[in-house]
Design a protein around this motif. Structure first.
Motif, PDB file in Angstrom:
ATOM      1  N   GLY A 187      46.430 -61.882   3.260  1.00 41.68           N
ATOM      2  CA  GLY A 187      45.182 -61.124   3.277  1.00 41.68           C
ATOM      3  C   GLY A 187      44.222 -61.492   4.394  1.00 41.68           C
ATOM      4  N   HIS A 188      44.582 -62.466   5.219  1.00 42.48           N
ATOM      5  CA  HIS A 188      43.646 -63.000   6.203  1.00 42.48           C
ATOM      6  C   HIS A 188      43.076 -61.928   7.132  1.00 42.48           C
ATOM      7  N   HIS A 189      43.939 -61.179   7.789  1.00 44.67           N
ATOM      8  CA  HIS A 189      43.465 -60.189   8.762  1.00 44.67           C
ATOM      9  C   HIS A 189      42.594 -59.129   8.107  1.00 44.67           C
ATOM     10  N   THR A 190      42.997 -58.682   6.923  1.00 46.08           N
ATOM     11  CA  THR A 190      42.222 -57.639   6.228  1.00 46.08           C
ATOM     12  C   THR A 190      40.831 -58.136   5.865  1.00 46.08           C
ATOM     13  N   ILE A 191      40.741 -59.307   5.260  1.00 45.78           N
ATOM     14  CA  ILE A 191      39.446 -59.831   4.809  1.00 45.78           C
ATOM     15  C   ILE A 191      38.549 -60.152   5.997  1.00 45.78           C
ATOM     16  N   GLU A 192      39.086 -60.825   7.000  1.00 41.62           N
ATOM     17  CA  GLU A 192      38.289 -61.159   8.180  1.00 41.62           C
ATOM     18  C   GLU A 192      37.796 -59.899   8.893  1.00 41.62           C
ATOM     19  N   ASP A 193      38.673 -58.911   9.036  1.00 43.00           N
ATOM     20  CA  ASP A 193      38.297 -57.695   9.756  1.00 43.00           C
ATOM     21  C   ASP A 193      37.312 -56.841   8.963  1.00 43.00           C
ATOM     22  N   VAL A 194      37.404 -56.848   7.638  1.00 48.04           N
ATOM     23  CA  VAL A 194      36.374 -56.171   6.832  1.00 48.04           C
ATOM     24  C   VAL A 194      35.029 -56.850   7.080  1.00 48.04           C
ATOM     25  N   GLY A 195      35.017 -58.166   7.168  1.00 46.85           N
ATOM     26  CA  GLY A 195      33.787 -58.884   7.479  1.00 46.85           C
ATOM     27  C   GLY A 195      33.222 -58.495   8.832  1.00 46.85           C
ATOM     28  N   ILE A 196      34.089 -58.377   9.826  1.00 47.64           N
ATOM     29  CA  ILE A 196      33.668 -57.967  11.168  1.00 47.64           C
ATOM     30  C   ILE A 196      33.039 -56.584  11.132  1.00 47.64           C
ATOM     31  N   VAL A 197      33.709 -55.646  10.478  1.00 46.65           N
ATOM     32  CA  VAL A 197      33.229 -54.258  10.461  1.00 46.65           C
ATOM     33  C   VAL A 197      31.966 -54.130   9.613  1.00 46.65           C
ATOM     34  N   PHE A 198      31.904 -54.838   8.484  1.00 47.58           N
ATOM     35  CA  PHE A 198      30.689 -54.814   7.664  1.00 47.58           C
ATOM     36  C   PHE A 198      29.504 -55.372   8.450  1.00 47.58           C
ATOM     37  N   GLY A 199      29.709 -56.478   9.143  1.00 46.61           N
ATOM     38  CA  GLY A 199      28.644 -57.055   9.955  1.00 46.61           C
ATOM     39  C   GLY A 199      28.168 -56.093  11.033  1.00 46.61           C
ATOM     40  N   GLN A 200      29.105 -55.396  11.679  1.00 48.96           N
ATOM     41  CA  GLN A 200      28.728 -54.400  12.691  1.00 48.96           C
ATOM     42  C   GLN A 200      27.917 -53.276  12.063  1.00 48.96           C
ATOM     43  N   ALA A 201      28.302 -52.859  10.860  1.00 50.16           N
ATOM     44  CA  ALA A 201      27.576 -51.783  10.179  1.00 50.16           C
ATOM     45  C   ALA A 201      26.155 -52.219   9.831  1.00 50.16           C
ATOM     46  N   VAL A 202      25.981 -53.465   9.379  1.00 50.08           N
ATOM     47  CA  VAL A 202      24.644 -53.979   9.087  1.00 50.08           C
ATOM     48  C   VAL A 202      23.790 -53.941  10.346  1.00 50.08           C
ATOM     49  N   ARG A 203      24.332 -54.450  11.433  1.00 49.50           N
ATOM     50  CA  ARG A 203      23.576 -54.505  12.692  1.00 49.50           C
ATOM     51  C   ARG A 203      23.200 -53.112  13.182  1.00 49.50           C
ATOM     52  N   GLU A 204      24.156 -52.181  13.089  1.00 50.83           N
ATOM     53  CA  GLU A 204      23.899 -50.808  13.539  1.00 50.83           C
ATOM     54  C   GLU A 204      22.871 -50.118  12.641  1.00 50.83           C
ATOM     55  N   ALA A 205      22.978 -50.309  11.329  1.00 52.51           N
ATOM     56  CA  ALA A 205      22.050 -49.651  10.400  1.00 52.51           C
ATOM     57  C   ALA A 205      20.627 -50.169  10.570  1.00 52.51           C
ATOM     58  N   LEU A 206      20.464 -51.424  10.974  1.00 54.33           N
ATOM     59  CA  LEU A 206      19.139 -52.013  11.139  1.00 54.33           C
ATOM     60  C   LEU A 206      18.455 -51.609  12.445  1.00 54.33           C
ATOM     61  N   GLY A 207      19.228 -51.219  13.438  1.00 55.39           N
ATOM     62  CA  GLY A 207      18.633 -50.837  14.719  1.00 55.39           C
ATOM     63  C   GLY A 207      17.830 -51.970  15.323  1.00 55.39           C
ATOM     64  N   ASP A 208      16.570 -51.716  15.693  1.00 55.37           N
ATOM     65  CA  ASP A 208      15.747 -52.743  16.337  1.00 55.37           C
ATOM     66  C   ASP A 208      15.056 -53.670  15.333  1.00 55.37           C
ATOM     67  N   LYS A 209      15.313 -53.484  14.059  1.00 49.46           N
ATOM     68  CA  LYS A 209      14.797 -54.335  12.975  1.00 49.46           C
ATOM     69  C   LYS A 209      13.284 -54.257  12.821  1.00 49.46           C
TER      70      LYS A 209
END
Length: 195
Positions: A64-86
């Motif tokens: 499960g390593h690649h799946t779990i790590e990559d979900v973390g990567i994509v979730f983190g990117q989504a958080v950053r994108e959704a927040l914009g300039d904060k």
């Protein structure tokens, strides 16, 4: 203004899409192929009050390593994108969360400087079909791609399922606090001018 993001990442190992609405009600639709991980992400979204869809296809025949790590990567990117300039967010969030015999602490700073402090000792190798060490790997990936300072600590524990679940739920609640609007400011909450 909508604080939503949809991010897709496709590699030779995984194909992952995450849709995130920071101003949701805790609805989630999670499909990673790893039952325990799905359970953790559902709890994180529910208690963080953000809507989350995760569709992941990974090389689970390896592990499960690649799946779990990559979900973390994509979730983190989504958080950053959704927040914009904060602009106008509280920036900091924290939670001390009890779950039966377990007490978990989570603190978040959406400062733009990634760092993970993970102070957790699991006593088992696996949680369902998910390797226990992958809990740290998920949060490491989130912290670095979302550019957040993240501290997670088990203050008291015993049952490893409870420990993992308390970490995910406390993170959801701390993230909800950090991303919530502060009505007294309109700009990013920093003396530097931007986060």
């Amino acid at each position: 203004m909508s604080r939503e993001a949809t991010v897709t990442r496709k590699t030779k190992e995984t194909d992952i899409t995450v849709a995130l609405n920071l101003d949701g009600t805790g609805k989630s639709e999670i499909h990673t192929g790893i039952g325990f991980f799905d359970h953790m992400l559902n709890g994180m979204a529910r208690h963080g009050l953000f809507d989350l869809t995760v569709k992941a296809a990974g090389d689970l025949e390896v592990d499960g390593h690649h799946t779990i790590e990559d979900v973390g990567i994509v979730f983190g990117q989504a958080v950053r994108e959704a927040l914009g300039d904060k602009a106008g967010i509280k920036r900091y969030g924290y939670m001390i969360l009890p779950m039966d015999e377990t007490l978990a602490l989570c603190a978040v700073d959406l400062c733009g400087r990634p760092y993970l402090n993970f102070d957790v000792d699991f006593l088992v190798e696996s949680l369902g079909t998910m390797e226990a060490e992958m809990v740290r790997e998920f949060f490491y990936a989130v912290s670095y791609t979302a550019m957040m300072n993240l501290h997670l600590k088990i203050l008291d524990g015993g049952n490893n399922h409870h420990m993992a679940e308390a970490l995910f739920k406390s993170f959801g609640k701390a993230l909800d606090m950090a991303t919530s609007k502060e009505p007294r400011i309109a700009e990013a909450w920093t003396t530097k001018g931007s986060l």
